[in-house]
Design a protein around this motif. Sequence first.
Motif, PDB file in Angstrom:
ATOM      1  N   ARG A 239      -0.602  -3.155  -4.196  1.00 48.68           N
ATOM      2  CA  ARG A 239       0.434  -1.838  -3.701  1.00 48.68           C
ATOM      3  C   ARG A 239      -0.663  -0.636  -3.901  1.00 48.68           C
ATOM      4  NH1 ARG A 239       3.377   1.300  -8.708  1.00 48.68           N
ATOM      5  NH2 ARG A 239       2.931   3.145  -6.764  1.00 48.68           N
ATOM      6  N   VAL A 240      -2.084  -0.968  -3.681  1.00 44.01           N
ATOM      7  CA  VAL A 240      -2.618   0.949  -3.674  1.00 44.01           C
ATOM      8  C   VAL A 240      -3.226   0.141  -2.106  1.00 44.01           C
ATOM      9  CG1 VAL A 240      -4.981   1.563  -4.112  1.00 44.01           C
ATOM     10  CG2 VAL A 240      -3.323   0.207  -5.738  1.00 44.01           C
ATOM     11  N   ARG A 241      -4.021  -0.727  -2.206  1.00 43.17           N
ATOM     12  CA  ARG A 241      -4.321  -1.286  -0.517  1.00 43.17           C
ATOM     13  C   ARG A 241      -3.556  -1.043   0.196  1.00 43.17           C
ATOM     14  NH1 ARG A 241      -6.430  -7.250  -1.108  1.00 43.17           N
ATOM     15  NH2 ARG A 241      -7.238  -6.550   1.253  1.00 43.17           N
ATOM     16  N   ALA A 242      -2.410  -0.879   0.118  1.00 42.68           N
ATOM     17  CA  ALA A 242      -1.203  -0.942   1.475  1.00 42.68           C
ATOM     18  C   ALA A 242      -0.871   0.702   1.287  1.00 42.68           C
ATOM     19  CB  ALA A 242       0.460  -1.798   0.680  1.00 42.68           C
ATOM     20  N   ASP A 243      -0.900   1.313   0.075  1.00 48.34           N
ATOM     21  CA  ASP A 243      -0.753   2.789   0.256  1.00 48.34           C
ATOM     22  C   ASP A 243      -1.939   3.442   0.665  1.00 48.34           C
ATOM     23  OD1 ASP A 243       1.956   2.714  -1.417  1.00 48.34           O
ATOM     24  OD2 ASP A 243       0.857   3.231  -3.138  1.00 48.34           O
ATOM     25  N   LEU A 244      -2.976   2.715   0.883  1.00 50.02           N
ATOM     26  CA  LEU A 244      -4.908   2.897   1.612  1.00 50.02           C
ATOM     27  C   LEU A 244      -4.380   3.108   3.007  1.00 50.02           C
ATOM     28  CD1 LEU A 244      -7.157   2.502  -1.080  1.00 50.02           C
ATOM     29  CD2 LEU A 244      -6.910   4.419   0.004  1.00 50.02           C
ATOM     30  N   ARG A 245      -3.516   2.036   3.609  1.00 50.91           N
ATOM     31  CA  ARG A 245      -3.350   2.155   4.931  1.00 50.91           C
ATOM     32  C   ARG A 245      -2.317   2.809   5.332  1.00 50.91           C
ATOM     33  NH1 ARG A 245      -4.410  -3.713   3.142  1.00 50.91           N
ATOM     34  NH2 ARG A 245      -2.610  -3.888   2.438  1.00 50.91           N
ATOM     35  N   HIS A 246      -1.398   2.778   4.936  1.00 58.06           N
ATOM     36  CA  HIS A 246      -0.319   3.842   5.097  1.00 58.06           C
ATOM     37  C   HIS A 246      -1.036   5.819   5.203  1.00 58.06           C
ATOM     38  CE1 HIS A 246       3.652   5.751   6.002  1.00 58.06           C
ATOM     39  NE2 HIS A 246       3.495   5.689   4.622  1.00 58.06           N
ATOM     40  N   LEU A 247      -1.468   5.547   3.586  1.00 57.26           N
ATOM     41  CA  LEU A 247      -1.007   7.694   4.032  1.00 57.26           C
ATOM     42  C   LEU A 247      -3.070   7.802   4.212  1.00 57.26           C
ATOM     43  CD1 LEU A 247       0.711   7.498   0.796  1.00 57.26           C
ATOM     44  CD2 LEU A 247       0.981   8.051   2.808  1.00 57.26           C
ATOM     45  N   ALA A 248      -4.190   7.020   4.249  1.00 57.08           N
ATOM     46  CA  ALA A 248      -5.743   7.237   4.339  1.00 57.08           C
ATOM     47  C   ALA A 248      -5.863   6.536   6.749  1.00 57.08           C
ATOM     48  CB  ALA A 248      -6.329   6.638   3.394  1.00 57.08           C
ATOM     49  N   PRO A 249      -5.249   6.476   6.790  1.00 59.77           N
ATOM     50  CA  PRO A 249      -5.461   6.120   8.273  1.00 59.77           C
ATOM     51  C   PRO A 249      -6.596   6.775   9.197  1.00 59.77           C
ATOM     52  CG  PRO A 249      -4.128   8.323   8.741  1.00 59.77           C
ATOM     53  CD  PRO A 249      -4.458   7.973   8.043  1.00 59.77           C
ATOM     54  N   THR A 250      -7.728   6.855   8.431  1.00 64.35           N
ATOM     55  CA  THR A 250      -9.123   6.995   8.927  1.00 64.35           C
ATOM     56  C   THR A 250     -10.178   6.496   8.250  1.00 64.35           C
ATOM     57  OG1 THR A 250      -9.581   8.942   7.794  1.00 64.35           O
ATOM     58  CG2 THR A 250      -8.744   9.517   9.781  1.00 64.35           C
ATOM     59  N   LEU A 251      -9.541   5.377   7.292  1.00 64.23           N
ATOM     60  CA  LEU A 251     -10.241   4.831   6.689  1.00 64.23           C
ATOM     61  C   LEU A 251     -10.158   2.595   6.885  1.00 64.23           C
ATOM     62  CD1 LEU A 251     -11.155   4.746   3.807  1.00 64.23           C
ATOM     63  CD2 LEU A 251      -9.106   3.419   2.885  1.00 64.23           C
ATOM     64  N   PRO A 252     -11.692   2.974   7.809  1.00 54.12           N
ATOM     65  CA  PRO A 252     -11.903   1.581   7.871  1.00 54.12           C
ATOM     66  C   PRO A 252     -11.049   0.474   7.609  1.00 54.12           C
ATOM     67  CG  PRO A 252     -13.153   2.669   8.351  1.00 54.12           C
ATOM     68  CD  PRO A 252     -12.838   3.320   7.179  1.00 54.12           C
ATOM     69  N   ASP A 253      -9.889  -0.190   8.789  1.00 54.22           N
ATOM     70  CA  ASP A 253      -9.387  -1.561   7.585  1.00 54.22           C
ATOM     71  C   ASP A 253     -10.433  -2.451   7.226  1.00 54.22           C
ATOM     72  OD1 ASP A 253      -6.880  -0.202   8.628  1.00 54.22           O
ATOM     73  OD2 ASP A 253      -6.735  -1.659  10.201  1.00 54.22           O
ATOM     74  N   THR A 254     -11.215  -2.858   7.544  1.00 52.63           N
ATOM     75  CA  THR A 254     -12.466  -3.672   7.006  1.00 52.63           C
ATOM     76  C   THR A 254     -12.503  -2.870   5.952  1.00 52.63           C
ATOM     77  OG1 THR A 254     -13.882  -1.730   7.851  1.00 52.63           O
ATOM     78  CG2 THR A 254     -13.673  -4.454   9.211  1.00 52.63           C
ATOM     79  N   GLU A 255     -12.458  -2.130   5.409  1.00 55.49           N
ATOM     80  CA  GLU A 255     -13.006  -1.827   3.514  1.00 55.49           C
ATOM     81  C   GLU A 255     -11.183  -2.025   3.281  1.00 55.49           C
ATOM     82  OE1 GLU A 255     -15.796   0.374   2.284  1.00 55.49           O
ATOM     83  OE2 GLU A 255     -16.565  -0.277   4.585  1.00 55.49           O
ATOM     84  N   ILE A 256     -10.479  -1.900   3.372  1.00 48.02           N
ATOM     85  CA  ILE A 256      -9.143  -2.535   2.263  1.00 48.02           C
ATOM     86  C   ILE A 256      -8.919  -4.039   2.839  1.00 48.02           C
ATOM     87  CG2 ILE A 256      -7.172  -1.990   2.688  1.00 48.02           C
ATOM     88  CD1 ILE A 256      -7.382   0.629   3.645  1.00 48.02           C
TER      89      ILE A 256
END
Length: 256
Positions: A239-256
């Motif tokens: 759920r935390v990773r999903a929130d980061l993908r949704h709400l922190a779009p500049t965070l590289p997917d490779t980090e999540i």
Amino acid sequence: MNRILIIGGTGSIGRLVATRMAELGHRPRVLTRDPAHAQLSLPAAVELTAGSLADPTALRTAVQGIDAVVMTHGAPYGSDDYAAVDYGAVPAVLDALDGHRVPVVLMSSIGVTATGGPSRELLDWKRRGERLLRASGLPHTIVRPGWFDAGNGPLQRVDLRQGDRIEYGPVRRDHVAETIVQALLTESATGRTVEVFSVDGPAVTDWPGAFRAAEPDRPGDLDGARDRPGPHLRTEPERVRADLRHLAPTLPDTEI
């Protein structure tokens, strides 16, 4: 800055923040499940809006027209609601803002970067909320109170520190509230994570200087400026990773 939404505004710190902001001529707005009960403990100048963190429609209504958000929420200790409340309020508010860029002041806790201890679950969820707020890119200040309470001695002053050193000790609740208020009003507080304690000495009068003395959070870093490195995101709950993908779009997917 004028209208400030306070999440947790009926709690012991939130009430102090709402009262102080009203005294300073701002327009605090408190989200509460029970406005009739809340008005008994808050000044008449505080606007009350009905709803809960679990109600996206109420949250979207609450954030309409606001200039800043203060988050002083928290689940009762031992309630097992830490994921839903201590963490969950952060993505809920960010989602309701829907890209609207306003400053957010988040009250967290000392000890979030430590390991072990009876409060570990609570502190882990608080840290996840901190990291999501930093990753969102919104202007932020994160305030980590020491241990409540240090009493009400008139010669005690606010002491801001960094590095999550829990041994520094206690803090007065009014000092926590004043630090949050000043973080809203002080440009140099933006982008910083600070711990707040109470010590002997005269009151702080130079709040811009006090915040400038703190090292700013590093752009793009999920953790506070002097924090111990946090866990890799791939080890976090989905759920935390999903929130980061949704709400922190500049965070590289490779980090999540």
